[in-house]
Design a protein around this motif. Structure first.
Motif, PDB file in Angstrom:
ATOM      1  N   SER A 245       4.737  21.499  42.863  1.00  0.00           N
ATOM      2  CA  SER A 245       6.115  21.294  42.306  1.00  0.00           C
ATOM      3  C   SER A 245       7.049  22.302  43.235  1.00  0.00           C
ATOM      4  CB  SER A 245       6.409  21.536  40.972  1.00  0.00           C
ATOM      5  OG  SER A 245       6.059  22.881  40.630  1.00  0.00           O
ATOM      6  N   GLU A 246       8.317  22.120  43.175  1.00  0.00           N
ATOM      7  CA  GLU A 246       9.502  22.716  43.852  1.00  0.00           C
ATOM      8  C   GLU A 246      10.594  22.939  42.831  1.00  0.00           C
ATOM      9  OE1 GLU A 246      11.443  18.827  46.175  1.00  0.00           O
ATOM     10  OE2 GLU A 246       9.334  19.327  46.512  1.00  0.00           O
ATOM     11  N   THR A 247      11.389  23.698  43.164  1.00  0.00           N
ATOM     12  CA  THR A 247      12.728  24.069  42.737  1.00  0.00           C
ATOM     13  C   THR A 247      13.938  23.166  43.195  1.00  0.00           C
ATOM     14  OG1 THR A 247      13.705  25.628  44.267  1.00  0.00           O
ATOM     15  CG2 THR A 247      12.151  26.614  42.690  1.00  0.00           C
ATOM     16  N   PRO A 248      14.576  22.786  42.139  1.00  0.00           N
ATOM     17  CA  PRO A 248      16.015  22.043  42.647  1.00  0.00           C
ATOM     18  C   PRO A 248      16.740  22.564  43.867  1.00  0.00           C
ATOM     19  CG  PRO A 248      15.894  22.406  40.274  1.00  0.00           C
ATOM     20  CD  PRO A 248      14.928  23.225  40.903  1.00  0.00           C
ATOM     21  N   ALA A 249      16.452  24.058  44.289  1.00  0.00           N
ATOM     22  CA  ALA A 249      17.056  24.563  45.116  1.00  0.00           C
ATOM     23  C   ALA A 249      16.528  23.818  46.477  1.00  0.00           C
ATOM     24  CB  ALA A 249      17.091  26.020  45.367  1.00  0.00           C
ATOM     25  N   TYR A 250      15.265  23.410  46.632  1.00  0.00           N
ATOM     26  CA  TYR A 250      14.822  23.024  47.794  1.00  0.00           C
ATOM     27  C   TYR A 250      15.369  21.611  48.161  1.00  0.00           C
ATOM     28  CZ  TYR A 250      10.514  22.000  50.850  1.00  0.00           C
ATOM     29  OH  TYR A 250       9.538  21.812  51.760  1.00  0.00           O
ATOM     30  N   THR A 251      15.832  20.757  47.146  1.00  0.00           N
ATOM     31  CA  THR A 251      16.544  19.207  47.392  1.00  0.00           C
ATOM     32  C   THR A 251      17.944  19.642  47.803  1.00  0.00           C
ATOM     33  OG1 THR A 251      15.367  18.411  46.062  1.00  0.00           O
ATOM     34  CG2 THR A 251      17.396  17.266  46.659  1.00  0.00           C
ATOM     35  N   GLY A 269      20.654   4.965  56.828  1.00  0.00           N
ATOM     36  CA  GLY A 269      19.963   3.944  56.066  1.00  0.00           C
ATOM     37  C   GLY A 269      18.574   4.361  55.789  1.00  0.00           C
ATOM     38  N   ARG A 270      18.011   5.470  56.023  1.00  0.00           N
ATOM     39  CA  ARG A 270      16.637   5.874  55.969  1.00  0.00           C
ATOM     40  C   ARG A 270      16.339   6.474  54.361  1.00  0.00           C
ATOM     41  NH1 ARG A 270      13.962   8.749  61.049  1.00  0.00           N
ATOM     42  NH2 ARG A 270      12.531   8.842  59.445  1.00  0.00           N
ATOM     43  N   SER A 271      15.121   6.337  54.168  1.00  0.00           N
ATOM     44  CA  SER A 271      14.598   7.064  52.766  1.00  0.00           C
ATOM     45  C   SER A 271      13.870   8.310  53.431  1.00  0.00           C
ATOM     46  CB  SER A 271      13.480   6.203  52.391  1.00  0.00           C
ATOM     47  OG  SER A 271      12.619   7.118  51.363  1.00  0.00           O
ATOM     48  N   LEU A 272      14.448   9.326  52.600  1.00  0.00           N
ATOM     49  CA  LEU A 272      13.953  10.790  53.083  1.00  0.00           C
ATOM     50  C   LEU A 272      13.490  11.603  51.975  1.00  0.00           C
ATOM     51  CD1 LEU A 272      17.240  11.521  55.183  1.00  0.00           C
ATOM     52  CD2 LEU A 272      14.997  10.808  56.356  1.00  0.00           C
ATOM     53  N   SER A 273      12.624  12.565  52.315  1.00  0.00           N
ATOM     54  CA  SER A 273      12.210  13.598  51.305  1.00  0.00           C
ATOM     55  C   SER A 273      12.638  14.869  51.568  1.00  0.00           C
ATOM     56  CB  SER A 273      10.733  13.398  51.027  1.00  0.00           C
ATOM     57  OG  SER A 273       9.770  13.909  51.871  1.00  0.00           O
ATOM     58  N   SER A 274      12.598  16.035  50.472  1.00  0.00           N
ATOM     59  CA  SER A 274      12.898  17.369  50.553  1.00  0.00           C
ATOM     60  C   SER A 274      11.942  17.784  51.676  1.00  0.00           C
ATOM     61  CB  SER A 274      12.857  17.914  49.305  1.00  0.00           C
ATOM     62  OG  SER A 274      11.650  17.650  48.361  1.00  0.00           O
ATOM     63  N   GLY A 275      10.680  17.514  51.242  1.00  0.00           N
ATOM     64  CA  GLY A 275       9.429  18.254  52.027  1.00  0.00           C
ATOM     65  C   GLY A 275       9.590  17.437  53.499  1.00  0.00           C
ATOM     66  N   LEU A 277      12.265  16.757  55.366  1.00  0.00           N
ATOM     67  CA  LEU A 277      13.408  17.444  55.900  1.00  0.00           C
ATOM     68  C   LEU A 277      13.302  19.070  55.881  1.00  0.00           C
ATOM     69  CD1 LEU A 277      16.399  15.398  54.254  1.00  0.00           C
ATOM     70  CD2 LEU A 277      15.435  15.228  56.492  1.00  0.00           C
ATOM     71  N   ALA A 278      12.437  19.465  55.307  1.00  0.00           N
ATOM     72  CA  ALA A 278      12.155  21.220  55.384  1.00  0.00           C
ATOM     73  C   ALA A 278      11.403  21.142  56.717  1.00  0.00           C
ATOM     74  CB  ALA A 278      11.296  21.581  54.338  1.00  0.00           C
ATOM     75  N   GLN A 279      10.587  20.200  57.091  1.00  0.00           N
ATOM     76  CA  GLN A 279       9.893  20.454  58.322  1.00  0.00           C
ATOM     77  C   GLN A 279      10.941  20.363  59.747  1.00  0.00           C
ATOM     78  OE1 GLN A 279       6.638  21.362  58.373  1.00  0.00           O
ATOM     79  NE2 GLN A 279       6.868  21.396  56.331  1.00  0.00           N
ATOM     80  N   VAL A 280      11.946  19.369  59.398  1.00  0.00           N
ATOM     81  CA  VAL A 280      12.834  19.217  60.470  1.00  0.00           C
ATOM     82  C   VAL A 280      13.888  20.393  60.747  1.00  0.00           C
ATOM     83  CG1 VAL A 280      14.500  17.509  61.403  1.00  0.00           C
ATOM     84  CG2 VAL A 280      12.403  16.737  60.392  1.00  0.00           C
ATOM     85  N   TYR A 281      14.402  20.542  59.495  1.00  0.00           N
ATOM     86  CA  TYR A 281      15.449  21.896  59.636  1.00  0.00           C
ATOM     87  C   TYR A 281      15.144  23.108  59.450  1.00  0.00           C
ATOM     88  CZ  TYR A 281      18.637  17.538  59.325  1.00  0.00           C
ATOM     89  OH  TYR A 281      19.372  16.428  59.744  1.00  0.00           O
ATOM     90  N   GLY A 282      13.943  23.362  59.099  1.00  0.00           N
ATOM     91  CA  GLY A 282      13.444  24.751  58.715  1.00  0.00           C
ATOM     92  C   GLY A 282      13.868  25.362  57.643  1.00  0.00           C
ATOM     93  N   PHE A 283      14.430  24.821  56.602  1.00  0.00           N
ATOM     94  CA  PHE A 283      14.456  25.772  55.252  1.00  0.00           C
ATOM     95  C   PHE A 283      13.584  25.746  54.411  1.00  0.00           C
ATOM     96  CE2 PHE A 283      15.596  21.183  54.428  1.00  0.00           C
ATOM     97  CZ  PHE A 283      15.023  20.869  53.320  1.00  0.00           C
ATOM     98  N   ARG A 290       7.177  25.672  51.621  1.00  0.00           N
ATOM     99  CA  ARG A 290       7.678  24.348  52.275  1.00  0.00           C
ATOM    100  C   ARG A 290       6.543  23.056  51.448  1.00  0.00           C
ATOM    101  NH1 ARG A 290       8.422  26.538  57.694  1.00  0.00           N
ATOM    102  NH2 ARG A 290      10.524  27.049  57.878  1.00  0.00           N
ATOM    103  N   PRO A 291       6.868  22.901  50.247  1.00  0.00           N
ATOM    104  CA  PRO A 291       6.176  21.762  49.689  1.00  0.00           C
ATOM    105  C   PRO A 291       6.187  20.619  50.078  1.00  0.00           C
ATOM    106  CG  PRO A 291       7.636  22.756  47.987  1.00  0.00           C
ATOM    107  CD  PRO A 291       7.584  23.773  49.338  1.00  0.00           C
ATOM    108  N   ASP A 292       5.172  19.834  50.616  1.00  0.00           N
ATOM    109  CA  ASP A 292       5.403  18.350  51.055  1.00  0.00           C
ATOM    110  C   ASP A 292       4.727  17.479  49.916  1.00  0.00           C
ATOM    111  OD1 ASP A 292       5.565  16.093  52.280  1.00  0.00           O
ATOM    112  OD2 ASP A 292       4.679  16.743  54.165  1.00  0.00           O
ATOM    113  N   ALA A 293       5.442  17.171  48.688  1.00  0.00           N
ATOM    114  CA  ALA A 293       4.952  16.640  47.546  1.00  0.00           C
ATOM    115  C   ALA A 293       4.402  15.397  47.700  1.00  0.00           C
ATOM    116  CB  ALA A 293       5.854  16.552  46.402  1.00  0.00           C
ATOM    117  N   TRP A 294       5.329  14.487  48.689  1.00  0.00           N
ATOM    118  CA  TRP A 294       4.829  12.958  48.660  1.00  0.00           C
ATOM    119  C   TRP A 294       3.536  12.751  49.655  1.00  0.00           C
ATOM    120  CZ3 TRP A 294       6.401  10.021  45.262  1.00  0.00           C
ATOM    121  CH2 TRP A 294       7.555  10.429  44.574  1.00  0.00           C
TER     122      TRP A 294
END
Length: 313
Positions: A245-251, A269-275, A277-283, A290-294
């Motif tokens: 699980s992750e905090t709301p701050a991650y999203t 138009g794409r479908s994205l996930s917090s996990g 985008l974390a890999q792309v943007y580094g947050f 950097r949880p990758d839940a999906w």
């Protein structure tokens, strides 16, 4: 643009940008508002629950409290009570934003409110029809009404961003039934709304995406497990997979990163996930992970494997 740290690695500033976070009373909406404000945006935070009036969900969180949290993070927020099923109220909100700010750069459609309405066990013909249709109105109609009124203001300037908040990626929802007919339809419809808006907005220089958090430790989820953010790991005794699980701050950081990306149109138009985008943007999440839940859900939980978040956060 200069960057801001605090777990938001190399995330750009949003000074001068105007955002509306529709459905910012709690959960992802609240965290998105905080992160956008912390990055410099002026954020209008909307919802039905105020200090003087609770919504049908009957929880203590309010839009004023969200605005206070934005201010505490160094941002500026303007709380506005809005029922996003009421077209007139949404129209008045957008007219106010146009009058006060003259522009709209980011719209986050996070309205939901159906947490306690759907049944995980009743099939379509067993489920209350009135309740099921109410779920769809809360999850789908609210987003349509809000975008209908907001997009004419957004396209007055290039670079606008619409974020449609949902549960599940397009790939996952296409292959997996989300347990409840009405829940499945509600969350999958939002994915298609982002795709469709992306097609219509692109000629105007704007972008629309769908975004899903992973297993998010919202106020409601923490209450369901009988834990707090401070001791959330105690819930692993009942549900070991909650370790992903992750905090709301991650999203929230995912949305702020998208809003600051000068090349955000690559996601249109794409479908994205917090996990993802974390890999792309580094947050990171607030604990530096950097949880990758999906990916975890597909590769571990759905395969019936024992909980093990190694290499997934």
């Amino acid at each position: 643009m200069p960057s801001v740290t605090i777990g938001r690695m190399n995330q750009g500033r949003l000074d001068g940008k105007i955002a509306v976070v529709a459905g910012a009373t709690r959960g992802a909406g609240r965290a998105i508002a905080v992160e956008l404000g912390a990055a410099g945006a002026t954020v209008y935070v909307t919802g039905r629950s105020t200090r003087g009036q609770r919504s049908e969900i009957d929880r203590p969180e309010t839009i004023e409290e969200t605005a206070d949290l934005v201010a505490a993070a160094g941002g500026r927020a303007i709380p506005v009570q809005v029922d996003h099923l009421e077209s007139g109220q949404v129209k008045a909100l957008i007219e106010r934003v146009g009058r006060e700010q003259g522009r709209l750069d980011v719209l986050v459609n996070n309205i939901w409110g159906g947490e306690s309405l759907f049944s995980w066990t009743d099939r379509l013909w067993e489920h209350s029809l009135d309740t099921g249709l109410r779920i769809l109105r809360l999850a789908v109609d609210t987003h349509i009404i809000t975008s209908h009124h907001a997009l004419p203001l957004m396209i007055q300037n290039p670079g606008g961003l619409v974020v449609e908040m949902t549960d599940g990626t397009a790939d996952y929802n296409a292959e997996n039934y989300r347990v409840s007919f009405f829940y499945d339809l509600a969350k999958t419809s939002v994915l298609r709304m982002a795709f469709a808006q992306g097609k219509e907005l692109a000629p105007h220089g704007a972008t629309a995406v769908a975004l899903t958090p992973g297993w998010m430790r919202s106020e409601i989820m923490l209450d369901a497990f009988g834990v707090t953010e401070a001791n959330w790991r105690d819930a692993l005794a009942a549900q070991p997979h909650f370790a992903i699980s992750e905090t709301p701050a991650y999203t929230g950081r995912a949305v702020a990163a998208l809003a600051a990306d000068p090349q955000v149109a690559r996601w249109n138009g794409r479908s994205l996930s917090s996990g993802q985008l974390a890999q792309v943007y580094g947050f990171t999440d607030i604990d530096g992970s950097r949880p990758d839940a999906w990916r975890y859900l597909v590769e571990v939980q759905d395969q019936g494997k024992p909980a093990d978040v190694t290499s997934y956060r």
